[in-house]
Each structure stands twice: as structure tokens, then as C-alpha cells.
Scaffold this active site. Structure first.
Site, PDB file in Angstrom:
ATOM      1  N   ARG A   1      99.541  83.106   7.380  1.00 26.58           N
ATOM      2  CA  ARG A   1     100.893  83.589   7.166  1.00 26.58           C
ATOM      3  C   ARG A   1     101.046  84.075   5.733  1.00 26.58           C
ATOM      4  O   ARG A   1     100.568  83.445   4.788  1.00 26.58           O
ATOM      5  CB  ARG A   1     101.906  82.479   7.458  1.00 26.58           C
ATOM      6  CG  ARG A   1     102.113  82.254   8.955  1.00 26.58           C
ATOM      7  CD  ARG A   1     102.833  83.463   9.568  1.00 26.58           C
ATOM      8  NE  ARG A   1     102.907  83.421  11.021  1.00 26.58           N
ATOM      9  CZ  ARG A   1     102.076  84.060  11.832  1.00 26.58           C
ATOM     10  NH1 ARG A   1     101.064  84.757  11.336  1.00 26.58           N
ATOM     11  NH2 ARG A   1     102.248  84.010  13.134  1.00 26.58           N
TER      12      ARG A   1
ATOM     13  N   GLU B   1     106.476  92.366   4.975  1.00 29.66           N
ATOM     14  CA  GLU B   1     105.747  93.397   5.717  1.00 29.66           C
ATOM     15  C   GLU B   1     106.735  94.345   6.389  1.00 29.66           C
ATOM     16  O   GLU B   1     107.802  93.922   6.816  1.00 29.66           O
ATOM     17  CB  GLU B   1     104.846  92.743   6.778  1.00 29.66           C
ATOM     18  CG  GLU B   1     103.757  91.867   6.216  1.00 29.66           C
ATOM     19  CD  GLU B   1     102.921  91.172   7.291  1.00 29.66           C
ATOM     20  OE1 GLU B   1     103.096  91.498   8.494  1.00 29.66           O
ATOM     21  OE2 GLU B   1     102.124  90.297   6.941  1.00 29.66           O
TER      22      GLU B   1
ATOM     23  N   HIS C   1      98.158  93.466   9.331  1.00 32.97           N
ATOM     24  CA  HIS C   1      98.443  92.377  10.277  1.00 32.97           C
ATOM     25  C   HIS C   1      97.797  92.642  11.641  1.00 32.97           C
ATOM     26  O   HIS C   1      98.458  92.586  12.690  1.00 32.97           O
ATOM     27  CB  HIS C   1      99.954  92.195  10.427  1.00 32.97           C
ATOM     28  CG  HIS C   1     100.345  90.789  10.752  1.00 32.97           C
ATOM     29  ND1 HIS C   1     101.431  90.151  10.195  1.00 32.97           N
ATOM     30  CD2 HIS C   1      99.786  89.874  11.583  1.00 32.97           C
ATOM     31  CE1 HIS C   1     101.535  88.919  10.674  1.00 32.97           C
ATOM     32  NE2 HIS C   1     100.540  88.733  11.522  1.00 32.97           N
TER      33      HIS C   1
END
Length: 321
Positions: free
Chosen positions: A232, A261, A280
Site C-alpha cells: 500500500r 494515485e 499499480h
């Protein structure tokens, strides 16, 4: 028999959806195909079950929701949604579905950094025959896995097979399997960091580990060390890491997750020397292998739900994982 409506929102092929629809029907469940990224809240209002990935508004609108099977591994972004937060609905995740793919991503990242692939890629893009850069072998490296759960173990198996010395770090002390040299606890992190050649971060986001790798802890690491994060984004101070890379105080890094993000186009993060940025994608539900894993988790849970049995992969909303 009462009707159970289950919304399904994923990038499935028609064949995959039809197979899942038939399976649900065999259990007396009506599967509703909800377009991925839809914001039509009327589609979820009467759903007792939701499966897949949804915009927040779709979950908030699900007044009849009793169970949400997320297709994601991380759940920290879901526990604050109304039906979950209030206890109206159970939240389960897809932990385990992405283990292989993320482990492969991390192995690839370690090899890429150690063998200077980004340097040669940049030279190739500039149509330059690059000077030789000293490479390092992965074999013999001391690899510290911060957050050694399912994915950490999958990575550890592969790292051990390539000759790395693996140390796992977990919240509570656990027995070390034969592919991990030793297991340590989070309160021992400060003494472990100065010895690590490679730090692999796979932590979920919890109240007590936000920015657990801050500037102070990054300062404990060797200048020759590497950092990879596929857990994370808010468990690592990415800005502090980038500054250390610019100063040559960390040898290299690969980050798949960031505190915020997406990173804006033109952000200086992209220009950080020694940093590989991926958006990601370490584990991706659209991958056929992962998608089959996710479907199997859902199918087993769906059968258990219909039969009134306990579900697996249940998230503790007080912890966020």
C-alpha cells in the site's frame, strides 16, 4: 424459494460470465451483469450480493446489500463505505488470487534493478550503445520482506530458489518455513534494516503502519540497498525515498503504489534516478490466471452463503484487512 440477486461487475468474457451465471443459478442466485465502472446506482439498489469491482457510489446505493465479495486483495479503501462501515454487509476480499503474479513482479523488479535494466533501456531509447554498468547477482542478497503474508510467502519461495537469504517480518512472531531463514516482528524492524540488501514491502494499510517506512527508517538502510513496494502506497514515504535516490543514499527502487494515485503527468517523481514506476499493476484482475482464482474464491463463498455457512476471506473492518 426467495430470490437472491447478485450483481457482478468485472471484465469477464461472455463465456466466463455465462459459466458463472450457470453456477449461480444452480444455487438459486440470479446473477446480474453490471458494466465495469458503471455509475448507474439503480443497478445495485436491490442487490443482496455484489461481486467484483465498483465505483463507491454503487456500493453506497446498495440498500439491500448483505455481502460484498471484492475482487481486490486490499480492502482499506472499502471499509469506510456505508453498508460496510455500518455492519449492514459483510466484506470479503480476494486475498490469495494475486500471489503468483505479484511475486513474479517483485522477482522481475529485483533482477531489473540489480542488472541495471532501466539504465540500458534508457540508453536504447536514446539510440546509444551504453557503457557497461556493474551488475549484481540476486543470489546471496539479504532480502527483508516487510509484511510476509500470502504474497510475501509466494515471493519468498521464488527468492529462496534463486539463492537469496530471506527474512520475513510480520506483526506477530510466526514459525519460519524452510524457504525463509527467519521470521521477525515489526518491533524489530530498526535493527533489521541496516543489514538488508533489498527491502520488499507488502503491508496492508492499517492505523498503526501508515508511513511505517519514513525518512528516519530509510536513513537506517545501506546506500547499496534497494526498496520495492507492492503493498500500500501510504506505508512508505515515497517523497523521502525519491530524495534519497537523488542523493545516492539508496541504490534503486521500484514502486507500484504511491500515497496519492495517479501521479500527475510531468511530476518529478518520474525523473527520479534509479526509480522504476509502475501504475499499480503488480497484480491485475484482468489477467486470465488471476481472474480464475478470483472466481473460485467467489464460487466457494457463494455456496457457503446460500447454505448459511461461514464465509472465507472476511475482512475485519476495525483493522482494514
Amino acid at each position: 424459494m426467495r430470490e437472491i440477486i447478485c450483481g457482478c461487475s468485472e471484465d469477464y468474457t461472455p463465456e466466463q460470465f455465462n459459466k458463472l451465471e450457470d453456477y449461480a443459478a444452480s444455487l438459486g442466485v440470479t446473477l446480474r451483469n453490471i458494466p465495469y465502472n458503471s455509475t448507474d446506482t439503480a443497478l445495485t439498489e436491490d442487490c443482496e450480493i455484489l461481486f467484483g469491482g465498483y465505483e463507491d457510489c454503487m456500493i453506497e446505493a446498495a440498500k439491500a446489500l448483505k455481502w460484498f465479495q471484492s475482487s481486490w486483495d486490499g480492502a482499506d479503501g472499502l471499509v469506510g463505505l456505508g453498508p460496510i462501515r455500518s455492519g449492514q454487509a459483510i466484506l470479503t476480499n480476494a486475498a490469495g488470487a494475486y500471489d503468483t503474479m505479484i511475486a513474479e513482479y517483485l522477482i522481475g523488479g529485483c533482477i531489473s534493478l540489480l542488472h541495471r535494466f532501466p539504465y540500458y533501456g534508457k540508453a536504447q531509447a536514446g539510440k546509444v550503445w551504453a557503457d557497461c554498468m556493474p551488475a549484481e547477482s540476486f543470489s546471496g542478497k539479504k532480502v527483508l520482506i516487510l509484511g510476509c503474508g500470502r504474497i510475501g510467502n509466494a515471493f519468498a519461495v521464488r527468492a529462496n530458489a534463486l539463492g537469496a537469504e530471506v527474512i520475513g517480518v510480520t506483526r506477530t512472531k510466526k514459525q519460519a518455513p524452510d524457504y525463509i531463514r527467519e521470521m521477525r516482528t515489526l518491533d524489530q524492524l530498526d535493527e533489521l534494516l541496516p543489514k538488508a540488501d533489498i527491502l520488499v514491502m507488502l503491508l496492508p494499510l492499517a492505523k498503526d503502519n501508515k508511513f511505517v517506512m519514513d525518512e528516519r527508517r530509510l536513513r537506517l538502510m545501506k546506500k547499496s540497498a534497494y526498496v520495492l513496494n507492492a503493498g500500500r502506497g501510504k506505508t512508505l514515504d515515497a517523497a523521502a525515498l525519491c530524495e534519497k535516490l537523488r542523493r545516492g543514499e539508496i541504490a534503486g527502487a521500484m514502486l507500484d503504489v504511491f500515497p496519492e494515485e495517479p501521479i500527475k503527468s510531468g511530476d518529478e517523481t518520474f525523473e527520479t534516478p534509479g526509480l522504476i514506476v509502475t501504475p499499480h499493476i503488480a497484480g491485475h484482475s484482468a489477467d486470465a490466471f488471476n481472474m480464475e482464482n478470483i472466481m473460485e474464491i467467489f464460487k466457494k463463498n457463494l455456496k457457503a452463503y446460500v447454505e448459511g455457512k461461514e464465509l472465507s476471506h472476511v475482512i475485519d473492518i476495525s483493522k482494514g484487512y
